[in-house]
Design a protein around this motif. Sequence first.
Motif, mmCIF file in Angstrom:
data_model
loop_
_atom_site.group_PDB
_atom_site.id
_atom_site.type_symbol
_atom_site.label_atom_id
_atom_site.label_comp_id
_atom_site.label_asym_id
_atom_site.label_seq_id
_atom_site.Cartn_x
_atom_site.Cartn_y
_atom_site.Cartn_z
ATOM 1 N N TYR A 97 -41.063 19.504 -6.655
ATOM 2 C CA TYR A 97 -39.115 19.636 -6.670
ATOM 3 C C TYR A 97 -39.279 20.937 -7.268
ATOM 4 N N GLY B 93 -28.260 14.581 0.587
ATOM 5 C CA GLY B 93 -29.217 13.972 0.890
ATOM 6 C C GLY B 93 -30.528 14.205 -0.570
ATOM 7 N N CYS B 94 -30.023 13.778 -1.641
ATOM 8 C CA CYS B 94 -30.520 13.557 -3.067
ATOM 9 C C CYS B 94 -31.394 12.897 -2.929
ATOM 10 N N THR C 12 -35.179 13.834 -6.630
ATOM 11 C CA THR C 12 -36.328 14.864 -7.107
ATOM 12 C C THR C 12 -36.496 16.272 -7.164
ATOM 13 N N ILE D 158 -25.285 13.724 -3.008
ATOM 14 C CA ILE D 158 -24.967 12.583 -2.044
ATOM 15 C C ILE D 158 -25.458 12.393 -1.157
ATOM 16 N N SER E 83 -27.871 6.780 1.276
ATOM 17 C CA SER E 83 -28.379 5.481 1.591
ATOM 18 C C SER E 83 -28.069 4.771 -0.011
ATOM 19 N N TRP F 59 -31.497 4.410 -2.308
ATOM 20 C CA TRP F 59 -31.932 5.460 -2.992
ATOM 21 C C TRP F 59 -31.242 6.444 -4.195
ATOM 22 N N ASP G 294 -34.122 15.076 9.533
ATOM 23 C CA ASP G 294 -34.468 13.377 9.516
ATOM 24 C C ASP G 294 -32.749 13.148 9.965
HETATM 25 C C1 LIG Z 1 -36.814 12.629 3.472
HETATM 26 S S1 LIG Z 1 -35.823 12.061 1.921
HETATM 27 C C2 LIG Z 1 -35.703 13.680 0.435
HETATM 28 C C3 LIG Z 1 -34.662 13.429 -0.608
HETATM 29 C C4 LIG Z 1 -34.682 14.461 -1.095
HETATM 30 N N1 LIG Z 1 -33.763 15.274 -0.677
HETATM 31 C C5 LIG Z 1 -35.819 14.865 -1.299
HETATM 32 O O1 LIG Z 1 -36.856 15.804 -1.329
HETATM 33 O O2 LIG Z 1 -37.030 13.933 -2.757
HETATM 34 C C6 LIG Z 1 -33.683 12.360 2.920
HETATM 35 C C7 LIG Z 1 -32.772 11.660 2.484
HETATM 36 O O3 LIG Z 1 -31.937 12.051 2.984
HETATM 37 C C8 LIG Z 1 -30.715 11.025 3.379
HETATM 38 N N2 LIG Z 1 -30.260 11.324 3.901
HETATM 39 C C9 LIG Z 1 -30.242 10.695 5.774
HETATM 40 N N3 LIG Z 1 -29.144 11.363 6.247
HETATM 41 C C10 LIG Z 1 -28.344 11.739 5.579
HETATM 42 C C11 LIG Z 1 -26.800 11.833 5.790
HETATM 43 N N4 LIG Z 1 -26.098 11.764 6.957
HETATM 44 N N5 LIG Z 1 -25.838 12.008 4.944
HETATM 45 C C12 LIG Z 1 -26.612 12.131 3.789
HETATM 46 N N6 LIG Z 1 -27.428 11.811 3.471
HETATM 47 C C13 LIG Z 1 -29.039 11.838 3.744
HETATM 48 C C14 LIG Z 1 -32.162 9.599 3.787
HETATM 49 O O4 LIG Z 1 -30.998 9.051 2.984
HETATM 50 C C15 LIG Z 1 -32.831 10.493 2.467
HETATM 51 O O5 LIG Z 1 -33.249 10.227 1.167
#
Ligand SMILES: C[S@@+](CC[C@H](N)C(=O)[O-])C[C@H]1O[C@@H](n2cnc3c(N)ncnc32)[C@H](O)[C@@H]1O
Length: 182
Positions: free
Chosen positions: A25, A44-45, A49, A66, A69, A72, A112
């Motif tokens: 990270y 998608g924080c 991390t 943002i 979830s 999270w 995702d």
């Molecule tokens: C695999 S995790 C990665 C988290 C972080 N970026 C990291 O690298 O550790 C994917 C993240 O994206 C978020 N996420 C998925 N779809 C999303 C959306 N449409 N809008 C915002 N967040 C989203 C999930 O809730 C999750 O926290």
Amino acid sequence: MIHEPARLEIFLTKLAFFFYGKSVYKAFADRLPLVGNERVLDFGCGMGTVAYYTARRLTDGHLTCIDISERWLKICRKTLRGYKNVTFLHAGAPAQPENSFDMVYCHFVLHDIADSELEAVVTALVKSLKSGGILIFREPLNEAEKLNIIKGLISQSQLILKSSRITDVPLMGNALESVYIK
Ligand SMILES: C[S@@+](CC[C@H](N)C(=O)[O-])C[C@H]1O[C@@H](n2cnc3c(N)ncnc32)[C@H](O)[C@@H]1O
């Protein structure tokens, strides 16, 4: 689609952050082309991390985190509790006015997102960028089909690819990291 993480997923992510925080990270955050006064979006924080390492680089700037979830995002607030230059938003796409950010990055997020939702998400991300702003993503290389969709949507939005590299990410394998300019 909203996916709230189970306790085990949270535990394993915290473990990965503890053991691989610097090599995964911080390494990504340190490569972000920042001066320190930018307005940046971490889309998608997750638990924060990458945000944890980006926020400290923004000495005169601001970071918006943002996540779709709530769970999270709650953990992210805790991870970044020491920082005053961070805003947290519970949303599935940037709700900011257009031209808000100098940089938007997505770290292991876009792959995702369901194909049916990707276009709206990418469009909103691009709109939220200022002209000349930078979009960066890092996504797993084994998601080849999804990567093609993501790359296609970004180039449809008229962003210009500046650089691309493949990085070997501990625990996650090879990932594509691309930098675009608006
Ligand atoms: C695999 S995790 C990665 C988290 C972080 N970026 C990291 O690298 O550790 C994917 C993240 O994206 C978020 N996420 C998925 N779809 C999303 C959306 N449409 N809008 C915002 N967040 C989203 C999930 O809730 C999750 O926290």
